[in-house]
Each structure stands twice: as C-alpha cells, then as structure tokens.
Design an enzyme around this catalytic site. Structure first.
Site, PDB file in Angstrom:
ATOM      1  N   ASP A   1      30.671  50.354  49.127  1.00 52.67           N
ATOM      2  CA  ASP A   1      30.992  49.244  48.533  1.00 52.67           C
ATOM      3  C   ASP A   1      29.527  48.819  47.718  1.00 52.67           C
ATOM      4  O   ASP A   1      28.447  48.559  48.466  1.00 52.67           O
ATOM      5  CB  ASP A   1      31.351  47.938  49.654  1.00 52.67           C
ATOM      6  CG  ASP A   1      31.359  46.704  49.069  1.00 52.67           C
ATOM      7  OD1 ASP A   1      31.258  46.450  47.650  1.00 52.67           O
ATOM      8  OD2 ASP A   1      31.751  45.980  49.853  1.00 52.67           O
TER       9      ASP A   1
ATOM     10  N   LYS B   1      29.618  40.175  40.695  1.00 50.52           N
ATOM     11  CA  LYS B   1      28.290  40.147  41.164  1.00 50.52           C
ATOM     12  C   LYS B   1      27.188  40.463  40.140  1.00 50.52           C
ATOM     13  O   LYS B   1      26.346  40.129  39.774  1.00 50.52           O
ATOM     14  CB  LYS B   1      28.108  40.863  42.525  1.00 50.52           C
ATOM     15  CG  LYS B   1      28.988  40.433  43.594  1.00 50.52           C
ATOM     16  CD  LYS B   1      28.669  39.169  44.439  1.00 50.52           C
ATOM     17  CE  LYS B   1      29.831  38.611  45.270  1.00 50.52           C
ATOM     18  NZ  LYS B   1      30.419  39.421  46.092  1.00 50.52           N
TER      19      LYS B   1
ATOM     20  N   TRP C   1      30.375  41.563  54.872  1.00 50.91           N
ATOM     21  CA  TRP C   1      31.344  42.443  54.132  1.00 50.91           C
ATOM     22  C   TRP C   1      31.621  43.696  54.791  1.00 50.91           C
ATOM     23  O   TRP C   1      32.691  44.047  54.733  1.00 50.91           O
ATOM     24  CB  TRP C   1      30.757  42.715  52.699  1.00 50.91           C
ATOM     25  CG  TRP C   1      30.606  41.245  51.978  1.00 50.91           C
ATOM     26  CD1 TRP C   1      29.363  40.747  51.468  1.00 50.91           C
ATOM     27  CD2 TRP C   1      31.617  40.168  51.560  1.00 50.91           C
ATOM     28  NE1 TRP C   1      29.827  39.540  50.853  1.00 50.91           N
ATOM     29  CE2 TRP C   1      31.048  39.196  50.906  1.00 50.91           C
ATOM     30  CE3 TRP C   1      33.094  40.188  51.816  1.00 50.91           C
ATOM     31  CZ2 TRP C   1      31.811  38.087  50.597  1.00 50.91           C
ATOM     32  CZ3 TRP C   1      33.652  39.179  51.319  1.00 50.91           C
ATOM     33  CH2 TRP C   1      33.031  37.979  50.661  1.00 50.91           C
TER      34      TRP C   1
HETATM   35  C1  PLP Z   1      31.510  39.534  47.177  1.00 54.05           C
HETATM   36  C2  PLP Z   1      31.536  40.742  47.893  1.00 54.05           C
HETATM   37  C3  PLP Z   1      33.043  41.384  48.393  1.00 54.05           C
HETATM   38  C4  PLP Z   1      33.985  40.652  48.277  1.00 54.05           C
HETATM   39  O1  PLP Z   1      34.457  40.818  46.953  1.00 54.05           O
HETATM   40  P1  PLP Z   1      35.803  40.024  46.475  1.00 54.05           P
HETATM   41  O2  PLP Z   1      35.745  40.949  45.126  1.00 54.05           O
HETATM   42  O3  PLP Z   1      35.739  38.527  46.173  1.00 54.05           O
HETATM   43  O4  PLP Z   1      36.872  40.443  47.378  1.00 54.05           O
HETATM   44  C5  PLP Z   1      32.941  42.511  49.125  1.00 54.05           C
HETATM   45  N1  PLP Z   1      31.633  43.327  49.273  1.00 54.05           N
HETATM   46  C6  PLP Z   1      30.352  42.648  48.855  1.00 54.05           C
HETATM   47  C7  PLP Z   1      29.133  43.626  49.085  1.00 54.05           C
HETATM   48  C8  PLP Z   1      30.352  41.475  48.274  1.00 54.05           C
HETATM   49  O5  PLP Z   1      28.995  41.252  47.769  1.00 54.05           O
END
Ligand code: PLP
Length: 357
Positions: A166, A190, A99
């Site tokens: 993030d 998540k 990511w």
């Molecule tokens: C799943 C994830 C993403 C991507 O998320 P989406 O909402 O599917 O675009 C980005 N960063 C991390 C750390 C993730 O676990």
C-alpha cells in the site's frame, strides 16, 4: 488567497494541474464537451487513460509484464480485493498503523493472517525491523508510509514471496524498484491526484496465482487487466487530473526531483522541530516519514496546541491538526506542497515559540 495546504488527504495539487482540470471541466480540448460529459469509450477519453498509464510506467520505470489499472473504491477496497484474489491459505502482514490494521482485518475474512511484526506497543511510532518473512505464505503485505503515525520505510525490501505494498501516501515521492513488488496500490488523493481513483500496478504473472472461483466480477484484477480498467465506467475526471499530475511530475524532473524535494522539505521541518524548545517529534528518528510529519508540544504546553493551530491559520497554514490517535500536529508534505509553504509553517512555529517562552 491561496492557503498553505498541509491536509493529509485529499492533497494539495500543483497550480497547473488545477488550472488544466478547470479548463477541461468547461471544455475538453476542442471537443465541445466537458471532461465530465465525454464518453469513456471515445477518441476524446481513450488517449487520456492510455497516456496516464504510459506516463506512470515511464516515471516509475515499471518493467515489462506489469499492468497499470485505474479503479474505484479507494485504497480501502484494495484491502479486500488483495486477499479476495490472492489469499488462498495464509498471508503475512506488517502491522504499522491504522491503515495496515484495516488491511489485516479484511484479509482475515479470507484466510489465515500471520502478523509478522507490529509497532502497536509504542503507538506505531516506529517501523518494525528484524522479522523473518515465511516462505509458505501466499504474499507479504506492507504499508510503505503510515499516514496517521508518520513512519515510512524508504527502501524496497527483498521478499521471498510476492510482495504487496500500500503506497497510497508516498507513491511518486522517490524512485521505487517496482520489480520487487507483485502488486502496488495507492489511492490517488494523497500524492497523485484527487479522490475517486485508485491506481494499481500489478505483475501480470501474479494473476496466475488466483485460484478462487467465486470472486465477483468487479473485484477480479484479471477482469480489469483484460478490459484496460474499462469494464465499467471509470472515474474519467479523476483520471484526467491524475494524468495532469503525472505530466507535471515528469516536467519537473520525475521521481528523482520529487525525492530531492521531499528530503529538502522534511529536513527543513524536522530541523525546526528538533531545535525547538516547545515542539517535539513523535516518531523514532530513523523511521520518520517525509510525507506526514508528526509532532506535539512538550509536556507543560499541551494546552497551547489548539492556540498554535489558530495562530498558524492566520498565516494561511491549514490542515496541521494531528490525527486524534496521535494528537498534536501532522504536517503532510505531499509532492505538490511547495517548500515555501513549509518555510511559512517553520516561521510560524518560531514566532509562536518566542511569544510564549
Ligand atoms: C488514506 C489511506 C488509505 C485509505 O484510502 P482511501 O482511498 O480513502 O480508501 C489507505 N492506506 C493508506 C496508507 C492511506 O494513507
């Protein structure tokens, strides 16, 4: 029978969250309409999005001067929105996995990217340390939990430049000092709700750093802040469910309790891995994620991995197949996963080990 859901995303949700969402899908309160049918600009919906933002501010102890946004496009769109708005000349990133690499790739479309440190040399199985954050960059971007490789930084770092994180896969799992960050983003699916909404926490002052003039309307943070996430139709149903998750988090004791539960679940599973003759963890111990616990079978037993996944399936355990870039197993122990489910997995591991060793 309800499964033990270890999926990496979308995540398991608490029963009360699913039940209240199910009711609202049929009828929202006494409104005579489904949450899927109400106008987003109505007295039926406006209190919901407001309560969700207020609850997040309360639960994460977000200081004055920050805005909470509910946007579409997933965390992946934030990979582009962040540099589109804030990368004027140069930005610094940590490369801690898939990511983070995705965020770096997007940032390079907008300016110079300095990768301060990377753990790619060891297949991202540790969290880089000992780098220096330069002071001549527009911001520093980190990924606090690396969902695929199972590493996590469990503290809030000090940065001399605006810090952007993030937090998609570990938000709400511990208290965070939000004042150390200028922008936090997280795809809800998540740890915070269903797919379809992304939460952004942004320091209002940080918006003054935007100098680019050619940003499309829907990609401007300022537009979303000024319109209270209602520039266009927001994902109303997903936001409703996020509010239910936040109510649930608050009702059980907030992020302190989530933190305690995360540690208890991680301790239980890592202890089982470390005391096993069959299974072994893939991540440097000091950097182990509490959210995504990655492990494999020891050399000589790799051909049994698929068999164990099937065996665990007979116990109701699902979602433990590791990402293809690591292999083996990944047990995602997000906020709403009960420790009883971890115990079922641990028992299955012991039973399987006994059956083949
Ligand atoms: C799943 C994830 C993403 C991507 O998320 P989406 O909402 O599917 O675009 C980005 N960063 C991390 C750390 C993730 O676990």
């Amino acid at each position: 029978m309800r499964k033990h859901i270890f999926n990496a995303g979308p995540c398991v949700l608490a029963d009360v969250v699913r039940e209240n969402t199910a009711k609202a899908v049929i009828e929202l309160g006494n409104s005579g309409q489904s949450i899927m049918e109400v106008s987003h600009r109505s007295k039926d919906f406006e209190p919901i999005i407001k309560e969700a933002a207020d609850l997040l501010k309360e639960i994460l102890n977000i200081p004055e001067g920050y805005s909470v946004l509910f946007l579409g496009g997933g965390a992946s769109l934030q990979f582009a929105m962040v540099p589109f708005n804030f990368l004027n000349t140069k930005a610094a990133y940590l490369n801690t996995g898939t990511w983070a690499s995705g965020a770096i790739k997007e940032a390079r479309l907008f300016g110079e990217v300095q990768v301060l440190a990377s753990s790619e040399d060891k297949n991202f199985n540790y969290y880089p340390k000992g780098y220096t954050i330069p002071t001549d960059v527009d911001y520093f971007h980190i990924t606090t939990n690396n969902t695929i490789y199972g590493t996590e930084i469990l503290r809030d770092i000090d940065s001399p430049v605006p810090l952007i994180a993030d937090m998609s896969s570990d938000i709400l799992s511990r208290p965070v000092d939000v004042s150390k960050y200028d922008l936090i983003y997280a795809g809800a699916q998540k740890n915070m709700g269903p797919a379809g909404v992304t939460v952004v926490i942004i320091k209002n002052e940080f918006l003054e750093r935007v100098t680019r003039t050619n940003i499309p309307t829907m990609l401007k943070y300022r537009v979303h802040v000024e319109n209270g996430s209602m520039k266009n139709t927001p994902p109303c149903t997903a936001i409703f469910t996020v509010r239910e998750v936040l109510r649930w988090v608050k009702s059980i004791g907030g992020v302190r309790e989530m933190d305690r539960r995360a540690q208890a679940k991680a301790d239980l599973l890592y202890h089982a891995i470390d005391s096993s003759k069959l299974f072994v963890g893939t991540v440097a111990k000091e950097d182990r994620s509490r959210m995504n616990i990655c492990f494999v079978m020891k050399e000589g037993y790799k051909d049994k991995e698929a068999d164990f996944i099937a065996f665990a399936g007979t116990k109701g355990v699902i979602g433990i197949k590791g990402h293809r870039s690591v292999g083996g197993f990944r047990a995602s122990c997000y906020n709403a996963l009960d420790i009883a489910s971890v115990q079922v997995l641990v028992d299955a591991m012991a039973e399987y080990e006994k059956s083949i060793l």
